[in-house]
Design a protein around this motif. Structure first.
Motif, PDB file in Angstrom:
ATOM      1  N   GLU A 293       0.823  -1.214   0.000  1.00 14.44           N
ATOM      2  CA  GLU A 293       0.000   0.000   0.000  1.00 14.44           C
ATOM      3  C   GLU A 293       0.855   1.260   0.000  1.00 14.44           C
ATOM      4  N   ARG A 294       1.950   1.263   0.773  1.00 15.65           N
ATOM      5  CA  ARG A 294       2.814   2.445   0.837  1.00 15.65           C
ATOM      6  C   ARG A 294       3.570   2.639  -0.479  1.00 15.65           C
ATOM      7  N   THR A 295       3.942   1.553  -1.111  1.00 17.53           N
ATOM      8  CA  THR A 295       4.586   1.649  -2.426  1.00 17.53           C
ATOM      9  C   THR A 295       3.621   2.259  -3.435  1.00 17.53           C
ATOM     10  N   ARG A 296       2.389   1.824  -3.400  1.00 18.57           N
ATOM     11  CA  ARG A 296       1.390   2.322  -4.344  1.00 18.57           C
ATOM     12  C   ARG A 296       1.012   3.775  -4.050  1.00 18.57           C
ATOM     13  N   GLY A 297       1.354   4.243  -2.849  1.00 16.55           N
ATOM     14  CA  GLY A 297       1.166   5.658  -2.565  1.00 16.55           C
ATOM     15  C   GLY A 297       2.124   6.523  -3.368  1.00 16.55           C
ATOM     16  N   VAL A 298       3.253   5.932  -3.790  1.00 19.03           N
ATOM     17  CA  VAL A 298       4.229   6.640  -4.627  1.00 19.03           C
ATOM     18  C   VAL A 298       4.047   6.259  -6.094  1.00 19.03           C
ATOM     19  N   LEU A 299       3.854   4.957  -6.343  1.00 18.68           N
ATOM     20  CA  LEU A 299       3.653   4.449  -7.701  1.00 18.68           C
ATOM     21  C   LEU A 299       2.196   3.996  -7.812  1.00 18.68           C
ATOM     22  N   SER A 300       1.327   4.947  -8.064  1.00 20.47           N
ATOM     23  CA  SER A 300      -0.114   4.693  -7.954  1.00 20.47           C
ATOM     24  C   SER A 300      -0.660   3.767  -9.033  1.00 20.47           C
ATOM     25  N   ASP A 301       0.081   3.569 -10.118  1.00 18.46           N
ATOM     26  CA  ASP A 301      -0.457   2.791 -11.234  1.00 18.46           C
ATOM     27  C   ASP A 301      -0.040   1.324 -11.211  1.00 18.46           C
ATOM     28  N   ILE A 302       0.665   0.869 -10.169  1.00 22.18           N
ATOM     29  CA  ILE A 302       1.104  -0.528 -10.156  1.00 22.18           C
ATOM     30  C   ILE A 302       0.079  -1.398  -9.441  1.00 22.18           C
ATOM     31  N   GLU A 303       0.176  -2.685  -9.708  1.00 17.50           N
ATOM     32  CA  GLU A 303      -0.731  -3.661  -9.117  1.00 17.50           C
ATOM     33  C   GLU A 303      -0.416  -3.844  -7.629  1.00 17.50           C
ATOM     34  N   ALA A 304      -1.451  -4.118  -6.843  1.00 15.18           N
ATOM     35  CA  ALA A 304      -1.245  -4.366  -5.411  1.00 15.18           C
ATOM     36  C   ALA A 304      -0.590  -5.727  -5.207  1.00 15.18           C
ATOM     37  N   ALA A 305       0.414  -5.764  -4.341  1.00 14.02           N
ATOM     38  CA  ALA A 305       1.054  -7.034  -3.986  1.00 14.02           C
ATOM     39  C   ALA A 305       0.182  -7.764  -2.972  1.00 14.02           C
ATOM     40  N   THR A 306       0.088  -9.068  -3.111  1.00 14.97           N
ATOM     41  CA  THR A 306      -0.654  -9.893  -2.169  1.00 14.97           C
ATOM     42  C   THR A 306       0.319 -10.614  -1.244  1.00 14.97           C
ATOM     43  N   GLU A 307      -0.200 -11.288  -0.250  1.00 16.90           N
ATOM     44  CA  GLU A 307       0.641 -12.066   0.652  1.00 16.90           C
ATOM     45  C   GLU A 307       1.429 -13.115  -0.120  1.00 16.90           C
ATOM     46  N   ASP A 308       0.804 -13.702  -1.146  1.00 18.89           N
ATOM     47  CA  ASP A 308       1.494 -14.726  -1.941  1.00 18.89           C
ATOM     48  C   ASP A 308       2.711 -14.170  -2.667  1.00 18.89           C
ATOM     49  N   ASP A 309       2.659 -12.883  -3.044  1.00 23.62           N
ATOM     50  CA  ASP A 309       3.787 -12.305  -3.771  1.00 23.62           C
ATOM     51  C   ASP A 309       5.072 -12.351  -2.956  1.00 23.62           C
ATOM     52  N   TRP A 310       4.974 -12.123  -1.664  1.00 21.42           N
ATOM     53  CA  TRP A 310       6.192 -12.098  -0.833  1.00 21.42           C
ATOM     54  C   TRP A 310       6.873 -13.463  -0.767  1.00 21.42           C
ATOM     55  N   SER A 311       6.123 -14.530  -1.016  1.00 31.63           N
ATOM     56  CA  SER A 311       6.700 -15.880  -0.916  1.00 31.63           C
ATOM     57  C   SER A 311       6.770 -16.584  -2.266  1.00 31.63           C
ATOM     58  N   THR A 312       6.773 -15.805  -3.356  1.00 29.41           N
ATOM     59  CA  THR A 312       6.801 -16.377  -4.697  1.00 29.41           C
ATOM     60  C   THR A 312       8.152 -16.143  -5.371  1.00 29.41           C
ATOM     61  N   GLU A 313       8.719 -17.220  -5.915  1.00 31.23           N
ATOM     62  CA  GLU A 313       9.889 -17.107  -6.770  1.00 31.23           C
ATOM     63  C   GLU A 313       9.377 -16.993  -8.204  1.00 31.23           C
ATOM     64  N   TYR A 314       9.366 -15.780  -8.726  1.00 35.78           N
ATOM     65  CA  TYR A 314       8.759 -15.542 -10.038  1.00 35.78           C
ATOM     66  C   TYR A 314       9.532 -16.187 -11.183  1.00 35.78           C
ATOM     67  N   ASP A 315      10.860 -16.127 -11.114  1.00 37.47           N
ATOM     68  CA  ASP A 315      11.683 -16.570 -12.251  1.00 37.47           C
ATOM     69  C   ASP A 315      11.245 -15.867 -13.529  1.00 37.47           C
ATOM     70  N   ASP A 316      10.871 -14.609 -13.409  1.00 31.32           N
ATOM     71  CA  ASP A 316      10.315 -13.877 -14.536  1.00 31.32           C
ATOM     72  C   ASP A 316      10.489 -12.380 -14.284  1.00 31.32           C
ATOM     73  N   LEU A 317      10.100 -11.563 -15.259  1.00 35.96           N
ATOM     74  CA  LEU A 317      10.205 -10.102 -15.121  1.00 35.96           C
ATOM     75  C   LEU A 317       9.023  -9.554 -14.327  1.00 35.96           C
ATOM     76  N   ILE A 318       8.953  -9.976 -13.090  1.00 32.96           N
ATOM     77  CA  ILE A 318       7.943  -9.523 -12.132  1.00 32.96           C
ATOM     78  C   ILE A 318       8.676  -9.208 -10.834  1.00 32.96           C
ATOM     79  N   LEU A 319       8.312  -8.104 -10.193  1.00 27.99           N
ATOM     80  CA  LEU A 319       8.990  -7.694  -8.962  1.00 27.99           C
ATOM     81  C   LEU A 319       7.974  -7.191  -7.954  1.00 27.99           C
TER      82      LEU A 319
END
Length: 417
Positions: A293-319
């Motif tokens: 939420e605090r990140t999106r306060g600066v970068l308002s157009d990005i997708e919200a991160a979920t709890e799963d995102d913090w524990s995901t190894e993307y192996d892709d161009l996702i951060l």
């Protein structure tokens, strides 16, 4: 001969060869590694033909781009594989190296020396370079090896292993020391896990599913490797231009590998200035950003991160990006979600840097450098068998020394107890 009998026979052959390989002089092993490097380069056309067929089949299955990147070989990557073999040949041979010695009060002399483990099973997914890396390190450290690569790279691995084995045997390596399971049957892994007494250890390299299956089911001892949920933490007062360079490299230089950054943590006092800078660079490289939420306060157009995102190894161009209150919160986040692989802090404060290295629980903890350096080649090991994320026997990039065990040599003059 069915799959079970075939794999047992291969393991028995490797076991027999391992006893002769264990006592082979260093010059013969080095000569073999040089010959194996030349064989890869001379056989590049065959390798690339097989790899093209693997890539075509993978694309037909609509495999994601990051997976294709792992699978793909070109002249440069084949040269790098050969160079890894040559660098391994140039490294000191650990076998027989003395680690410790003492003389007891009764006159008995005791020495501890390094010896090969024996027969090592390597299970890996779509990375044909692992075939060469594993063969090189196992040969130099006196271990026979049983290789089982992913079905997606079967054609590539078949050609690479054949070229390597012929060159090795012609140069004096005992026949049977390098075995490749030429099957795309998923049960091959299950059969390997039952080879207690023939395999001394299994090392899995691949996704979390493969690794956890082997850890959970294997009757053979396992060295757990690979899964990498790696973080970069940008500290209060950090050099933000440096932080941008490090973050961009850690995420985009090769996003499909286990030492790539998956989560960026930013101190709240630097978020407003730093996040737009790094986001611009990452977006230029097609990185999808997800934020708290605090990140999106600066970068308002990005997708919200979920709890799963913090524990995901993307192996892709996702951060995924999180703004943290302070270093305490950054360390807490890292130790909760990381996989024990590689973490880095960007900071100007040496005391906080040292604290970060002390308190973060990972195999490799960096200060002001990209996590992408967690690699046997970059650490000067010639190549690596994998990056161990466990704490017993070996941790971090596994080179020659990590592929040895120890033996005690005791000398007496008639002493009895």
């Amino acid at each position: 001969m069915d799959l079970h009998d075939t794999i047992v026979k291969q393991a028995e052959t490797a076991k027999s060869a391992s006893r002769r390989l264990a006592v082979l002089p260093s010059p013969i092993k080095n000569k073999a590694l040089e010959a194996m490097a030349c064989a890869l380069e001379d056989g590049a056309a065959l390798i690339l033909e097989a790899n093209a067929a693997d890539l075509e089949a993978a694309r037909a299955k609509k495999i994601k781009k990051s997976f294709l990147d792992r699978l793909m070989l070109d002249e440069g990557r084949i040269h790098s594989m050969a160079e890894g073999l040559r660098q391994t040949a140039a490294l000191p041979d650990p076998v027989g190296e003395g680690e410790w010695e003492t003389v007891r009060p009764n006159g008995i002399e005791i020495r501890r020396v390094k010896v090969p483990i024996g027969v090592i099973g390597i299970v890996y997914e779509a990375r044909p370079n692992v075939t060469a890396d594993a063969a090189a390190l196992c040969m130099k450290s006196g271990n026979a090896v049983l290789l089982r690569g992913g079905s997606e790279a079967l054609r590539s691995n078949r050609v690479i292993s054949s070229l390597l084995a012929k060159a090795a045997y012609d140069a004096g390596i005992p026949e049977g020391a390098l075995q490749f399971i030429d099957s795309d049957d998923r049960e091959a892994v299950g059969e390997m896990m039952k080879l207690k007494g023939l395999l001394d250890v299994i090392i899995p390299r691949g996704g979390a599913g493969l690794i956890q299956r082997i850890v959970r089911e294997s009757q053979v001892p396992v060295i757990e490797t690979g899964a990498g949920i790696c973080h970069t933490y940008v500290d209060e007062g950090a050099d933000l231009d440096m932080a941008v360079r490090i973050a961009v490299n850690a995420k985009t230089s090769r996003p499909s590998v286990c030492n790539a950054m998956e989560t960026l943590l930013v101190h709240e006092k630097e978020a407003k200035e730093f996040l737009p800078k790094v986001a611009a660079e990452l977006r230029e490289r097609k990185v999808e950003l997800r934020g708290c939420e605090r990140t999106r306060g600066v970068l308002s157009d990005i997708e919200a991160a979920t709890e799963d995102d913090w524990s995901t190894e993307y192996d892709d161009l996702i951060l995924s990006i999180r703004v943290v209150r302070d270093m305490d919160e950054a360390i807490e986040h890292i130790n909760r979600y990381n996989t024990g692989h590689s973490e880095t802090i960007v900071t100007r404060d040496i005391q906080r840097a040292h604290r970060f290295q002390r308190e973060v629980d990972a195999a490799a903890v960096y200060v002001n450098a990209s996590t992408r350096f967690t690699d046997g080649f970059e650490f000067g090991f010639g190549a690596e068998i994998g990056i161990s994320t466990q704490k017993l026997h070996a941790r971090g990039p596994m080179g020659l020394n990590e592929l040895t065990s120890t033996k005690y040599l005791i000398y007496g003059e008639g002493q009895v107890r």
